[in-house]
Design a protein around this motif. Structure first.
Motif, PDB file in Angstrom:
ATOM      1  N   ASP A   1       0.905  -1.202   0.035  1.00 14.86           N
ATOM      2  CA  ASP A   1      -0.057  -0.111  -0.182  1.00 14.86           C
ATOM      3  C   ASP A   1       1.019   1.433   0.008  1.00 14.86           C
ATOM      4  OD1 ASP A   1      -2.253   1.711   0.280  1.00 14.86           O
ATOM      5  OD2 ASP A   1      -2.348   1.411   2.462  1.00 14.86           O
ATOM      6  N   THR A   2       0.311   2.047  -0.709  1.00 14.16           N
ATOM      7  CA  THR A   2       1.405   3.471  -0.870  1.00 14.16           C
ATOM      8  C   THR A   2       0.626   4.723  -0.365  1.00 14.16           C
ATOM      9  OG1 THR A   2       0.634   3.914  -3.220  1.00 14.16           O
ATOM     10  CG2 THR A   2       2.479   2.616  -2.967  1.00 14.16           C
ATOM     11  N   SER A   3      -0.611   4.417   0.386  1.00 15.78           N
ATOM     12  CA  SER A   3      -1.364   5.383   0.861  1.00 15.78           C
ATOM     13  C   SER A   3      -0.551   6.502   2.033  1.00 15.78           C
ATOM     14  CB  SER A   3      -2.688   5.017   1.466  1.00 15.78           C
ATOM     15  OG  SER A   3      -2.302   4.233   2.221  1.00 15.78           O
ATOM     16  N   LEU A   4       0.261   5.857   2.642  1.00 17.69           N
ATOM     17  CA  LEU A   4       1.205   6.300   3.719  1.00 17.69           C
ATOM     18  C   LEU A   4       2.206   7.438   3.154  1.00 17.69           C
ATOM     19  CD1 LEU A   4       1.720   3.779   6.298  1.00 17.69           C
ATOM     20  CD2 LEU A   4       0.123   5.286   6.295  1.00 17.69           C
ATOM     21  N   ARG A   5       2.453   7.374   1.917  1.00 13.85           N
ATOM     22  CA  ARG A   5       3.222   8.406   1.265  1.00 13.85           C
ATOM     23  C   ARG A   5       2.712   9.869   1.111  1.00 13.85           C
ATOM     24  NH1 ARG A   5       5.897   4.611  -3.699  1.00 13.85           N
ATOM     25  NH2 ARG A   5       6.575   3.275  -2.282  1.00 13.85           N
TER      26      ARG A   5
ATOM     27  N   GLU B   1       3.029  13.866   5.324  1.00 14.99           N
ATOM     28  CA  GLU B   1       4.320  14.517   5.476  1.00 14.99           C
ATOM     29  C   GLU B   1       5.068  14.179   7.034  1.00 14.99           C
ATOM     30  OE1 GLU B   1       5.007  18.262   3.761  1.00 14.99           O
ATOM     31  OE2 GLU B   1       3.640  17.855   2.228  1.00 14.99           O
ATOM     32  N   THR B   2       4.195  13.966   7.852  1.00 13.71           N
ATOM     33  CA  THR B   2       4.782  13.923   9.132  1.00 13.71           C
ATOM     34  C   THR B   2       4.286  12.619   9.881  1.00 13.71           C
ATOM     35  OG1 THR B   2       2.801  14.881  10.179  1.00 13.71           O
ATOM     36  CG2 THR B   2       4.565  16.349   9.667  1.00 13.71           C
ATOM     37  N   GLN B   3       5.308  11.984  10.789  1.00  9.92           N
ATOM     38  CA  GLN B   3       5.043  10.797  11.332  1.00  9.92           C
ATOM     39  C   GLN B   3       3.456  10.793  12.109  1.00  9.92           C
ATOM     40  OE1 GLN B   3       7.156   8.564   9.744  1.00  9.92           O
ATOM     41  NE2 GLN B   3       6.932   7.598  11.546  1.00  9.92           N
ATOM     42  N   GLU B   4       3.336  12.015  12.785  1.00 11.41           N
ATOM     43  CA  GLU B   4       2.158  12.107  13.298  1.00 11.41           C
ATOM     44  C   GLU B   4       0.834  11.809  12.574  1.00 11.41           C
ATOM     45  OE1 GLU B   4       2.141  15.786  15.594  1.00 11.41           O
ATOM     46  OE2 GLU B   4       3.911  15.357  16.918  1.00 11.41           O
ATOM     47  N   ALA B   5       0.901  12.561  11.526  1.00  7.76           N
ATOM     48  CA  ALA B   5      -0.065  12.328  10.477  1.00  7.76           C
ATOM     49  C   ALA B   5      -0.309  10.968   9.981  1.00  7.76           C
ATOM     50  CB  ALA B   5       0.071  13.202   9.409  1.00  7.76           C
ATOM     51  N   LYS B   6       0.990   9.975   9.815  1.00  7.87           N
ATOM     52  CA  LYS B   6       0.849   8.766   9.236  1.00  7.87           C
ATOM     53  C   LYS B   6       0.177   7.717  10.449  1.00  7.87           C
ATOM     54  CE  LYS B   6       4.783   8.820   6.280  1.00  7.87           C
ATOM     55  NZ  LYS B   6       6.101   8.481   6.033  1.00  7.87           N
ATOM     56  N   SER B   7       0.799   8.148  11.787  1.00  5.69           N
ATOM     57  CA  SER B   7       0.378   7.356  13.047  1.00  5.69           C
ATOM     58  C   SER B   7      -1.431   7.650  13.101  1.00  5.69           C
ATOM     59  CB  SER B   7       1.162   7.422  14.090  1.00  5.69           C
ATOM     60  OG  SER B   7       0.819   8.883  14.356  1.00  5.69           O
TER      61      SER B   7
ATOM     62  N   PHE C   1      -3.647   8.268  10.798  1.00  3.68           N
ATOM     63  CA  PHE C   1      -4.410   7.668   9.706  1.00  3.68           C
ATOM     64  C   PHE C   1      -4.264   6.275  10.203  1.00  3.68           C
ATOM     65  CE2 PHE C   1      -3.881   5.219   5.776  1.00  3.68           C
ATOM     66  CZ  PHE C   1      -4.961   5.377   5.237  1.00  3.68           C
ATOM     67  N   VAL C   2      -3.139   5.537  10.643  1.00  2.00           N
ATOM     68  CA  VAL C   2      -3.124   4.103  10.852  1.00  2.00           C
ATOM     69  C   VAL C   2      -3.888   3.753  12.107  1.00  2.00           C
ATOM     70  CG1 VAL C   2      -1.546   2.182  11.599  1.00  2.00           C
ATOM     71  CG2 VAL C   2      -0.636   3.773   9.782  1.00  2.00           C
ATOM     72  N   LEU C   3      -3.958   4.542  13.312  1.00  2.00           N
ATOM     73  CA  LEU C   3      -4.800   4.401  14.215  1.00  2.00           C
ATOM     74  C   LEU C   3      -6.397   4.313  13.812  1.00  2.00           C
ATOM     75  CD1 LEU C   3      -5.048   4.005  17.403  1.00  2.00           C
ATOM     76  CD2 LEU C   3      -4.990   6.324  17.417  1.00  2.00           C
ATOM     77  N   GLU C   4      -6.816   5.491  13.120  1.00  2.00           N
ATOM     78  CA  GLU C   4      -8.172   5.524  12.805  1.00  2.00           C
ATOM     79  C   GLU C   4      -8.666   4.291  11.942  1.00  2.00           C
ATOM     80  OE1 GLU C   4      -9.000   9.354  10.676  1.00  2.00           O
ATOM     81  OE2 GLU C   4      -8.013  10.365  12.300  1.00  2.00           O
ATOM     82  N   ASN C   5      -7.683   3.778  10.884  1.00  2.00           N
ATOM     83  CA  ASN C   5      -8.169   2.576  10.387  1.00  2.00           C
ATOM     84  C   ASN C   5      -8.080   1.396  10.967  1.00  2.00           C
ATOM     85  OD1 ASN C   5      -8.545   3.777   7.652  1.00  2.00           O
ATOM     86  ND2 ASN C   5      -6.590   4.360   7.660  1.00  2.00           N
ATOM     87  N   LEU C   6      -7.169   1.204  12.191  1.00  2.00           N
ATOM     88  CA  LEU C   6      -7.201   0.043  12.714  1.00  2.00           C
ATOM     89  C   LEU C   6      -8.404  -0.073  13.858  1.00  2.00           C
ATOM     90  CD1 LEU C   6      -3.391  -0.359  13.697  1.00  2.00           C
ATOM     91  CD2 LEU C   6      -4.711  -1.920  12.179  1.00  2.00           C
ATOM     92  N   THR C   7      -8.986   1.248  14.233  1.00  2.00           N
ATOM     93  CA  THR C   7      -9.926   1.135  15.271  1.00  2.00           C
ATOM     94  C   THR C   7     -11.303   1.251  14.582  1.00  2.00           C
ATOM     95  OG1 THR C   7      -9.840   3.556  15.454  1.00  2.00           O
ATOM     96  CG2 THR C   7      -8.382   1.901  17.051  1.00  2.00           C
ATOM     97  N   LYS C   8     -11.593   1.153  13.128  1.00  2.00           N
ATOM     98  CA  LYS C   8     -12.848   1.065  12.766  1.00  2.00           C
ATOM     99  C   LYS C   8     -13.521  -0.038  12.949  1.00  2.00           C
ATOM    100  CE  LYS C   8     -11.849   4.112   8.805  1.00  2.00           C
ATOM    101  NZ  LYS C   8     -11.946   4.109   7.064  1.00  2.00           N
ATOM    102  N   GLU C   9     -14.868   0.105  13.230  1.00  2.00           N
ATOM    103  CA  GLU C   9     -15.579  -1.081  13.427  1.00  2.00           C
ATOM    104  C   GLU C   9     -15.949  -1.599  12.379  1.00  2.00           C
ATOM    105  OE1 GLU C   9     -18.665  -0.763  16.418  1.00  2.00           O
ATOM    106  OE2 GLU C   9     -17.630   0.983  17.202  1.00  2.00           O
TER     107      GLU C   9
END
Length: 68
Positions: A45-49, A52-58, A60-68
């Motif tokens: 997956d290239t969506s994390l590119r 720009e920042t590590q905080e924005a990436k984290s 995004f990942v947290l939101e997608n992992l905690t979806k129901e």
């Protein structure tokens, strides 16, 4: 250094005298090419590119992992 030279010569001479082994190594290299070059296009997956920042990436990942 002499031990390293002997090891290299041992493997070089062994590979030079192989018949079936060369074909098997060719199959291994083709499989590695397929795994790393071809599958990378379809699987990774290239969506994390886009972030720009590590905080924005984290976030995004947290939101997608905690979806129901």
């Amino acid at each position: 250094m002499n031990l390293l030279k002997n090891i290299v010569l041992f493997y070089r001479d062994g590979f030079r005298n192989m018949q079936l082994g060369k074909t098997l190594w060719l199959v291994i290299f083709i499989k590695l090419f397929v795994m790393f070059a071809v599958l990378k296009v379809f699987i990774y997956d290239t969506s994390l590119r886009n972030f720009e920042t590590q905080e924005a990436k984290s976030d995004f990942v947290l939101e997608n992992l905690t979806k129901e």
